[in-house]
Design an enzyme around this catalytic site. Structure first.
Site, mmCIF file in Angstrom:
data_model
loop_
_atom_site.group_PDB
_atom_site.id
_atom_site.type_symbol
_atom_site.label_atom_id
_atom_site.label_comp_id
_atom_site.label_asym_id
_atom_site.label_seq_id
_atom_site.Cartn_x
_atom_site.Cartn_y
_atom_site.Cartn_z
ATOM 1 N NE ARG A 210 -10.929 -9.811 -1.871
ATOM 2 C CZ ARG A 210 -11.256 -8.866 -2.752
ATOM 3 N NH1 ARG A 210 -11.633 -9.206 -3.966
ATOM 4 N NH2 ARG A 210 -11.205 -7.606 -2.434
ATOM 5 C CE LYS B 179 -3.877 -1.839 2.731
ATOM 6 N NZ LYS B 179 -4.936 -1.663 1.754
HETATM 7 N N1 BES Z 1 -8.101 -3.727 4.547
HETATM 8 C C1 BES Z 1 -8.233 -3.315 3.199
HETATM 9 C C2 BES Z 1 -9.532 -2.553 2.933
HETATM 10 C C3 BES Z 1 -9.660 -1.199 3.578
HETATM 11 C C4 BES Z 1 -9.339 -0.058 2.883
HETATM 12 C C5 BES Z 1 -10.154 -1.073 4.857
HETATM 13 C C6 BES Z 1 -9.502 1.170 3.464
HETATM 14 C C7 BES Z 1 -10.313 0.173 5.448
HETATM 15 C C8 BES Z 1 -9.989 1.297 4.750
HETATM 16 C C9 BES Z 1 -8.251 -4.546 2.287
HETATM 17 O O1 BES Z 1 -7.456 -5.608 2.704
HETATM 18 C C10 BES Z 1 -7.703 -4.119 0.968
HETATM 19 O O2 BES Z 1 -6.571 -3.739 0.921
HETATM 20 N N2 BES Z 1 -8.535 -4.169 -0.053
HETATM 21 C C11 BES Z 1 -8.125 -3.783 -1.353
HETATM 22 C C12 BES Z 1 -8.658 -4.793 -2.326
HETATM 23 C C13 BES Z 1 -8.165 -4.613 -3.720
HETATM 24 C C14 BES Z 1 -6.697 -4.930 -3.820
HETATM 25 C C15 BES Z 1 -8.952 -5.505 -4.637
HETATM 26 C C16 BES Z 1 -8.704 -2.401 -1.632
HETATM 27 O O3 BES Z 1 -9.834 -2.147 -1.239
HETATM 28 O O4 BES Z 1 -7.996 -1.576 -2.191
HETATM 29 MN MN MN Z 2 -5.453 -5.442 2.060
#
Ligand code: BES
Ligand code: MN
Ligand code: ZN
Length: 506
Positions: A353, A279
């Site tokens: 997931r 990230k």
């Molecule tokens: N934990 C994150 C989702 C999240 C984002 C929670 C912002 C709270 C605030 C999750 O694991 C994630 O990173 N999801 C990705 C999925 C994507 C790579 C398909 C996302 O939402 O960017």
């Molecule tokens: Mn994630």
């Protein structure tokens, strides 16, 4: 804060501050405010007559009784417009009033729930008022060492009621509110704790301590046990971290021996760096909250036990870090899940997931009446619904209705998104059965469709709490930071369900 319910009348009470309410439309004080006004030479009436207090929602005014009654101060709180008033507003009113009292350095308060005419049941009013006050007073301070950050707390709150026939309901409402608020505090503490002090094994230890206190059964599987079960998706995510993963299992058996349980599954990523699909560093600190779903199910099952609900509940938390270590998952890797389905990992940041897939498969071993999972799953849900709403998707209409009813009762707002089957195409993989990401667009729905493959035939609802789990601004009774979202919603769902336990649908 010690909360007691007493028979009596505010003008007779010796207390630092007496809290009453006032609606905008009222030309003169009503209910308990009228009684105080009579005892204090009409000071409340004058305040209103002169236009110095209009009763606008969340406003308040302090008055000094100057010996006219035993109580030292009166705090009159605006209840807003009568037609717009509801229990959610009342939570906010009691939160704001309690925060003001604390800011004034006052440690003792008394309140009346008699605001004149009221269309809500008194037990619900008491519960909302006490919940609002407690939830609004929450602070997370274990890491504050400086004297200037140490502020006093309100030590005593007395709810005063003159009508004897209402006392029992008020007492019950206040008790329920305290149990549930304690559970919300528990979730907020778990989520607020930084990830260096909230590793999967520490989360498991905390769950064990909660289980002992609430008389729940506790078990935590380590990586070896999970390996034997074939939980390779969960273990795949854990490979990038030096911390060992845990599968935390809590059980509450308040129902009959053979009653199929409700299984609550909560995402327990104690820190989500994204893994190799790392990230951006901006706001990455917020990813300590990626176990908010796990915290919610641990706290909700604790509340169910403390409330002695007559039903069986299981809480399951797959817990791991998502880090880019030398043995980490890499984009393109294929994992064989516990269910047998194979998953191509297109993006290691879609880790939630993966761990939930194995946790859902594990959940089905309990032959559940229903599975509800709760997870900070997708940024797309924040884009779609903002930080107020929980995204809801699921396979069972009745179950979704029950969650919506709990949402209405608690103010933890959920909004349904469709499990749009056409989008199943988006998670087809060229090399494996499915892949862990679809397109950017509709990301919340494809994530849920992924989970559905593992929930399978079991009545199931998925709650995406990515928006409301961690707040960057205050809400009326949720201070910014970890909200504890899901605890009141799930607990209410279990309460309603245990009351309707003779009904056979899921
Ligand atoms: N934990 C994150 C989702 C999240 C984002 C929670 C912002 C709270 C605030 C999750 O694991 C994630 O990173 N999801 C990705 C999925 C994507 C790579 C398909 C996302 O939402 O960017
Ligand atoms: Mn994630
Ligand atoms: Zn995550």
């Amino acid at each position: 804060m010690n909360i007691t319910v007493k028979r009596g009348s505010l003008p007779d009470l010796d207390c630092e501050v007496l809290l009453v309410g006032h609606f905008e439309e009222n030309k003169a004080p009503e209910g308990a405010a009228r009684l105080l006004d009579e005892g204090c030479n009409g000071i409340i009436g004058e305040l209103i007559d002169r236009g110095d207090f209009e009763g606008k929602l969340y406003t308040s005014s302090v008055m000094y009784t100057r010996g006219s009654i035993a109580g030292k101060r009166i705090l009159i709180a605006g209840l807003g417009k009568k037609g717009e008033f509801d229990l959610e507003k009342l939570r906010g009113v009691f939160s704001k009033a309690a925060q003001k009292i604390r800011d004034l350095g006052i440690t003792q308060m008394a309140a009346s729930l008699d605001f004149g005419e009221m269309k809500f049941a008194i037990g619900d009013v008491a519960r909302a008022a006490v919940e609002g006050a407690l939830l609004g007073l929450y602070r997370f301070t274990p890491y504050k060492t400086l004297e200037e950050d140490k502020k006093g707390e309100i030590s005593e709150c007395i709810i005063v009621e003159n009508r004897p026939e209402l006392l029992e309901d008020i007492e019950k409402g206040a008790q329920t509110a305290q149990i549930i608020s304690r559970a919300v505090y528990c979730a907020r503490d778990l989520v607020s704790t930084p990830s260096n002090d909230m590793t999967p094994s520490i989360l498991a230890e905390r769950a064990a301590a909660i289980a002992t206190e609430a008389h729940l059964t506790f078990e935590a599987l380590g990586e070896a046990a999970m390996g034997k079960l074939g939980m390779n998706a969960l273990l795949g995510v854990a490979r990038g971290s030096a911390e060992e993963a845990r599968l935390i299992i809590l059980e509450y058996n308040g129902g009959k021996k053979d009653d199929p349980p409700v299984v609550l599954v909560g995402k327990g990523i104690t820190f989500d760096s994204g893994g190799i699909s790392i990230k951006p560093s901006d706001k990455m600190d917020e990813m300590k909250s990626d176990m908010a779903g796990g915290a919610a199910v641990i706290s909700a099952i604790k509340a169910a036990a403390d409330l002695k609900l007559p039903l069986n509940v299981v809480a399951i938390v797959p817990a791991t870090e998502n880090l880019p270590g030398g043995r980490a998952l890499k984009p393109g890797d294929v994992l064989k899940t516990m269910s047998g389905l194979t998953v191509e990992v297109k993006n290691t940041d879609a880790e939630g997931r993966l761990i939930l897939a194995d946790a859902l498969t594990f959940a089905k071993r309990y032959n559940p009446a229903a599975i509800v999972d709760i997870a900070t799953l997708t940024g797309a849900c924040v884009v779609a619904l903002g930080d107020y709403l929980v995204g809801m998707m699921g396979t069972d209409e009745e179950l979704k209705k029950r969650i919506s009813a709990a949402s209405d009762a608690t103010g933890e707002a959920v909004w349904e998104l469709p499990l749009w089957h056409e989008y199943d195409e988006l998670i087809k993989s060229d090399v494996a059965d499915i892949k862990n990401v679809g397109t950017r667009a509709g990301g919340t729905i494809t994530a849920a469709l992924f989970l559905k493959r593992f929930a399978d035939e079991c009545p199931w609802v998925h709650l995406d709490i990515a928006g409301p789990a961690l707040l960057s601004t205050d809400k009326p009774y949720i201070p910014k930071g970890a909200s504890g979202i899901g605890v009141r919603l799930l607990t209410q769902f279990l309460m309603d369900r245990s009351q309707a336990s003779h009904v056979s649908h899921p």
